[in-house]
Design an enzyme around this catalytic site. Structure first.
Site, PDB file in Angstrom:
ATOM      1  N   PRO A 104       0.784  -1.252  -0.084  1.00  0.00           N
ATOM      2  CA  PRO A 104      -0.003  -0.115   0.124  1.00  0.00           C
ATOM      3  C   PRO A 104       0.793   1.288  -0.095  1.00  0.00           C
ATOM      4  CG  PRO A 104       0.115  -1.040   2.235  1.00  0.00           C
ATOM      5  CD  PRO A 104       0.645  -2.121   1.451  1.00  0.00           C
ATOM      6  N   CYS A 105       1.622   1.562  -1.195  1.00  0.00           N
ATOM      7  CA  CYS A 105       2.334   2.817  -1.268  1.00  0.00           C
ATOM      8  C   CYS A 105       1.648   4.167  -1.055  1.00  0.00           C
ATOM      9  CB  CYS A 105       3.403   2.680  -2.295  1.00  0.00           C
ATOM     10  SG  CYS A 105       2.297   2.487  -4.031  1.00  0.00           S
ATOM     11  N   HIS A 106       0.138   3.986  -1.354  1.00  0.00           N
ATOM     12  CA  HIS A 106      -0.610   4.977  -1.047  1.00  0.00           C
ATOM     13  C   HIS A 106      -0.739   5.423   0.251  1.00  0.00           C
ATOM     14  CE1 HIS A 106      -3.215   1.671  -0.437  1.00  0.00           C
ATOM     15  NE2 HIS A 106      -3.700   2.477   0.507  1.00  0.00           N
TER      16      HIS A 106
END
Length: 151
Positions: A104-106
């Site tokens: 989840p790089c967001h």
């Protein structure tokens, strides 16, 4: 998404003008089902057959990203300090993420705001709209007003 030999080799966000395609194999069907489950429930845990990808440094960054709890964000600088690196290097590893949403790089933002996403920093572009939706979907209220739908 791309698949090969029963593995997910890449997940990517396509611009809205692309038409949806049928899942081409069992791995794609599984990914589609899990992505739909996540869209219904932000607490859904992915369990996909992902192809090994990335350098050792990228894997370190992606592991740190994966430990960020749903509804929380960390800055590139915070992540860099945590792993003993530099913010720019962390940002580059985020942009090189083959499996966004699953990794989840967001959940990683700049110290001054939203930051980039998937190698884009266009504040009006669809990629940052996706990042805003993902953060809002997971319970982060800071950017919720800027995007209301993913699909």
């Amino acid at each position: 998404m791309r698949t090969a030999s029963g593995l997910i080799t890449e997940l990517c966000y396509l611009p809205p003008h692309f038409d949806a395609k049928d899942a081409g194999d069992a791995a794609a069907e599984l990914a589609l089902a899990q992505l739909q489950a996540y869209c219904k429930d932000a607490d859904y845990r992915f369990d996909l057959p992902l192809k090994q990808a990335g350098t050792e440094f990228q894997k370190t960054v992606w592991g740190a990203i994966s430990s960020i709890p749903r509804g929380s964000v960390r800055t590139y600088g915070e992540l860099a300090r945590h792993i003993g690196s530099a913010p720019r290097a962390v940002g580059q590893a985020c942009g090189a993420n083959w499996f966004p949403i699953v990794v989840p790089c967001h959940r990683v933002t700049s110290a001054a705001g939203l930051g980039g996403f998937a190698n884009s920093d266009d504040p009006n572009g669809y990629l940052l709209g996706i990042k805003r939706w993902l953060l809002a979907h997971e319970g982060s209220s800071e950017y919720a007003w800027q995007q209301t739908t993913l699909l």
